[in-house]
Design a protein around this motif. Structure first.
Motif, PDB file in Angstrom:
ATOM      1  N   MET A 102      29.183   5.187  24.064  1.00 25.90           N
ATOM      2  CA  MET A 102      29.495   4.803  23.027  1.00 25.90           C
ATOM      3  C   MET A 102      30.892   5.117  22.493  1.00 25.90           C
ATOM      4  O   MET A 102      31.229   6.090  22.837  1.00 25.90           O
ATOM      5  CB  MET A 102      28.477   5.178  21.930  1.00 25.90           C
ATOM      6  N   THR A 103      31.690   4.043  22.088  1.00 22.82           N
ATOM      7  CA  THR A 103      32.959   4.328  21.494  1.00 22.82           C
ATOM      8  C   THR A 103      33.010   3.910  20.037  1.00 22.82           C
ATOM      9  O   THR A 103      32.150   3.324  19.424  1.00 22.82           O
ATOM     10  CB  THR A 103      34.111   3.352  22.049  1.00 22.82           C
ATOM     11  N   GLY A 104      33.781   4.825  19.310  1.00 18.26           N
ATOM     12  CA  GLY A 104      33.759   4.545  17.951  1.00 18.26           C
ATOM     13  C   GLY A 104      35.059   5.178  17.268  1.00 18.26           C
ATOM     14  O   GLY A 104      36.010   5.573  18.109  1.00 18.26           O
ATOM     15  N   ILE A 105      35.279   5.103  16.110  1.00 12.29           N
ATOM     16  CA  ILE A 105      36.485   5.451  15.236  1.00 12.29           C
ATOM     17  C   ILE A 105      36.086   6.668  14.473  1.00 12.29           C
ATOM     18  O   ILE A 105      34.976   6.370  13.493  1.00 12.29           O
ATOM     19  CB  ILE A 105      37.193   4.175  14.515  1.00 12.29           C
ATOM     20  N   LEU A 106      36.635   7.564  14.296  1.00  7.84           N
ATOM     21  CA  LEU A 106      36.547   8.661  13.532  1.00  7.84           C
ATOM     22  C   LEU A 106      37.471   8.420  12.452  1.00  7.84           C
ATOM     23  O   LEU A 106      38.641   8.407  12.604  1.00  7.84           O
ATOM     24  CB  LEU A 106      36.626   9.919  14.158  1.00  7.84           C
ATOM     25  N   LYS A 107      36.981   8.401  11.010  1.00 13.24           N
ATOM     26  CA  LYS A 107      38.068   8.339   9.888  1.00 13.24           C
ATOM     27  C   LYS A 107      37.973   9.689   9.220  1.00 13.24           C
ATOM     28  O   LYS A 107      36.675  10.026   8.643  1.00 13.24           O
ATOM     29  CB  LYS A 107      37.596   7.154   9.156  1.00 13.24           C
ATOM     30  N   VAL A 108      39.019  10.368   8.939  1.00 15.46           N
ATOM     31  CA  VAL A 108      39.113  11.549   8.286  1.00 15.46           C
ATOM     32  C   VAL A 108      39.985  11.749   7.287  1.00 15.46           C
ATOM     33  O   VAL A 108      41.348  11.159   7.564  1.00 15.46           O
ATOM     34  CB  VAL A 108      39.446  12.705   9.370  1.00 15.46           C
ATOM     35  N   ASP A 109      39.723  12.064   6.149  1.00 20.71           N
ATOM     36  CA  ASP A 109      40.836  12.045   4.926  1.00 20.71           C
ATOM     37  C   ASP A 109      41.555  13.259   4.927  1.00 20.71           C
ATOM     38  O   ASP A 109      42.570  13.561   4.607  1.00 20.71           O
ATOM     39  CB  ASP A 109      39.973  12.053   3.622  1.00 20.71           C
ATOM     40  N   THR A 110      40.882  14.621   5.309  1.00 21.86           N
ATOM     41  CA  THR A 110      41.446  15.978   5.208  1.00 21.86           C
ATOM     42  C   THR A 110      40.666  16.648   6.434  1.00 21.86           C
ATOM     43  O   THR A 110      39.827  16.866   6.994  1.00 21.86           O
ATOM     44  CB  THR A 110      40.855  16.668   3.993  1.00 21.86           C
ATOM     45  N   ILE A 111      41.745  17.584   7.041  1.00 25.12           N
ATOM     46  CA  ILE A 111      41.603  18.357   8.017  1.00 25.12           C
ATOM     47  C   ILE A 111      42.057  19.762   7.635  1.00 25.12           C
ATOM     48  O   ILE A 111      43.164  19.814   6.963  1.00 25.12           O
ATOM     49  CB  ILE A 111      42.463  18.271   9.414  1.00 25.12           C
ATOM     50  N   GLN A 112      41.213  20.709   7.488  1.00 23.04           N
ATOM     51  CA  GLN A 112      41.376  22.153   7.138  1.00 23.04           C
ATOM     52  C   GLN A 112      40.962  23.156   8.157  1.00 23.04           C
ATOM     53  O   GLN A 112      40.036  22.932   8.848  1.00 23.04           O
ATOM     54  CB  GLN A 112      40.367  22.411   6.088  1.00 23.04           C
ATOM     55  N   LYS A 113      41.780  24.130   8.053  1.00 20.37           N
ATOM     56  CA  LYS A 113      41.539  25.295   8.836  1.00 20.37           C
ATOM     57  C   LYS A 113      40.223  26.074   8.261  1.00 20.37           C
ATOM     58  O   LYS A 113      39.674  25.803   7.300  1.00 20.37           O
ATOM     59  CB  LYS A 113      42.680  26.253   8.989  1.00 20.37           C
ATOM     60  N   ASN A 114      39.573  27.076   9.182  1.00 20.15           N
ATOM     61  CA  ASN A 114      38.342  27.623   8.384  1.00 20.15           C
ATOM     62  C   ASN A 114      38.802  28.405   7.229  1.00 20.15           C
ATOM     63  O   ASN A 114      37.766  28.528   6.223  1.00 20.15           O
ATOM     64  CB  ASN A 114      37.903  28.787   9.615  1.00 20.15           C
ATOM     65  N   ASP A 115      39.923  28.805   6.928  1.00 18.01           N
ATOM     66  CA  ASP A 115      40.425  29.568   5.931  1.00 18.01           C
ATOM     67  C   ASP A 115      40.797  28.718   4.590  1.00 18.01           C
ATOM     68  O   ASP A 115      40.956  28.942   3.702  1.00 18.01           O
ATOM     69  CB  ASP A 115      41.622  30.657   6.174  1.00 18.01           C
ATOM     70  N   GLY A 116      40.693  27.305   4.776  1.00 14.27           N
ATOM     71  CA  GLY A 116      40.651  26.309   3.966  1.00 14.27           C
ATOM     72  C   GLY A 116      42.356  25.697   3.886  1.00 14.27           C
ATOM     73  O   GLY A 116      42.564  24.726   3.093  1.00 14.27           O
ATOM     74  N   SER A 117      43.098  26.334   4.740  1.00 15.56           N
ATOM     75  CA  SER A 117      44.531  25.739   4.635  1.00 15.56           C
ATOM     76  C   SER A 117      44.658  24.710   5.631  1.00 15.56           C
ATOM     77  O   SER A 117      43.905  24.460   6.387  1.00 15.56           O
ATOM     78  CB  SER A 117      45.313  27.066   5.160  1.00 15.56           C
ATOM     79  N   THR A 118      45.833  24.075   5.545  1.00 18.45           N
ATOM     80  CA  THR A 118      45.992  23.013   6.350  1.00 18.45           C
ATOM     81  C   THR A 118      46.814  23.347   7.039  1.00 18.45           C
ATOM     82  O   THR A 118      47.473  24.322   7.575  1.00 18.45           O
ATOM     83  CB  THR A 118      47.170  22.002   5.431  1.00 18.45           C
ATOM     84  N   PRO A 119      46.084  22.664   8.395  1.00 14.51           N
ATOM     85  CA  PRO A 119      46.679  23.189  10.058  1.00 14.51           C
ATOM     86  C   PRO A 119      48.136  22.713  10.304  1.00 14.51           C
ATOM     87  O   PRO A 119      48.580  21.507   9.891  1.00 14.51           O
ATOM     88  CB  PRO A 119      45.566  22.666  10.729  1.00 14.51           C
ATOM     89  N   ALA A 125      50.962  21.191  12.956  1.00 10.80           N
ATOM     90  CA  ALA A 125      50.871  20.437  14.027  1.00 10.80           C
ATOM     91  C   ALA A 125      50.529  21.286  15.402  1.00 10.80           C
ATOM     92  O   ALA A 125      49.686  20.720  16.290  1.00 10.80           O
ATOM     93  CB  ALA A 125      52.252  19.688  14.496  1.00 10.80           C
ATOM     94  N   ALA A 126      51.070  22.370  15.741  1.00 11.20           N
ATOM     95  CA  ALA A 126      50.781  23.337  16.752  1.00 11.20           C
ATOM     96  C   ALA A 126      49.141  23.721  16.897  1.00 11.20           C
ATOM     97  O   ALA A 126      48.494  23.782  18.003  1.00 11.20           O
ATOM     98  CB  ALA A 126      51.382  24.664  16.693  1.00 11.20           C
ATOM     99  N   ASP A 127      48.709  23.964  15.708  1.00 10.80           N
ATOM    100  CA  ASP A 127      47.098  24.347  15.368  1.00 10.80           C
ATOM    101  C   ASP A 127      46.570  23.257  16.166  1.00 10.80           C
ATOM    102  O   ASP A 127      45.148  23.415  16.446  1.00 10.80           O
ATOM    103  CB  ASP A 127      46.807  24.262  13.970  1.00 10.80           C
ATOM    104  N   LEU A 128      46.956  21.968  15.851  1.00 10.04           N
ATOM    105  CA  LEU A 128      46.333  20.806  16.385  1.00 10.04           C
ATOM    106  C   LEU A 128      46.613  20.351  17.809  1.00 10.04           C
ATOM    107  O   LEU A 128      46.035  19.458  18.226  1.00 10.04           O
ATOM    108  CB  LEU A 128      46.278  19.612  15.167  1.00 10.04           C
ATOM    109  N   GLY A 129      47.262  21.126  18.324  1.00 10.02           N
ATOM    110  CA  GLY A 129      47.789  20.904  19.890  1.00 10.02           C
ATOM    111  C   GLY A 129      48.931  19.674  19.832  1.00 10.02           C
ATOM    112  O   GLY A 129      48.822  18.953  21.076  1.00 10.02           O
TER     113      GLY A 129
END
Length: 183
Positions: free
Chosen positions: A1-18, A20-24
């Motif tokens: 199955m293929t699909g689309i993931l829609k995300v409004d916000t990405i956070q690290k475990n501590d709640g901070s914004t990652p 670019a390097a954190d996301l690879g």
């Protein structure tokens, strides 16, 4: 199955914004610094030549500009605002008093704050049909320490003449473009 993931916000475990390097994600930057300086007053030379120690101006006509903070010039010594690999082009235009003579330009670099300079590039041409000639030289310069790396320029020939200049276009000039980080 293929699909689309829609995300409004990405956070690290501590709640901070990652980052670019954190996301690879590798971020590639464009050119951060590019600058052009030109000689704005003629320099006479005897047989041999002269260091170009005065009369420099950043290109300032209506169509000119630079990227970043630009390079610095003081008494003909050029220095850099950031470390990295820089592409430097030096173009010389001369008038010699006799046809059949050569002109040459030399780019020197110091990595010890000006205590010593090494030749990194030269250009040469012979004026066989007239008295005006030009030549260029270029180099990739590794700037490891902005307080220690300096560039100075030399021009002349085997007869007396004049290093040509203009304040409204480029006769004798230097361009410096930072290409990226040094390996």
């Amino acid at each position: 199955m293929t699909g689309i993931l829609k995300v409004d916000t990405i956070q690290k475990n501590d709640g901070s914004t990652p980052t670019a390097a954190d996301l690879g994600i590798t971020v590639t930057e464009g050119i951060k610094h590019a600058d052009l300086w030109r000689l704005n007053s003629n320099i006479s030379f005897g047989a041999g030549g002269e260091y170009l120690l005065s009369g420099w101006e950043r290109a300032d006509d209506a169509s000119s500009g630079y990227v970043g903070s630009g390079i610095n010039e003081s008494s003909g010594i050029f220095t850099f605002p950031e470390t990295g690999i820089w592409h430097i082009l030096y173009h010389l235009t001369c008038y010699t008093n006799t046809t059949g003579k050569y002109i040459s330009n030399v780019m020197y670099v110091s990595v010890d704050g000006g205590s010593s300079f090494d030749i990194v590039a030269t250009g040469e041409t012979q004026n066989s049909t007239g008295n005006y000639e030009s030549c260029s030289c270029e180099a990739f310069v590794k700037v490891s320490d902005i307080s220690q790396t300096q560039v100075k320029l030399f021009g002349g020939g085997n007869d007396s003449g004049t290093i040509r200049s203009r304040t409204d276009w480029n006769y004798t000039y230097i361009t410096c473009i930072r290409l990226g980080d040094a390996a």
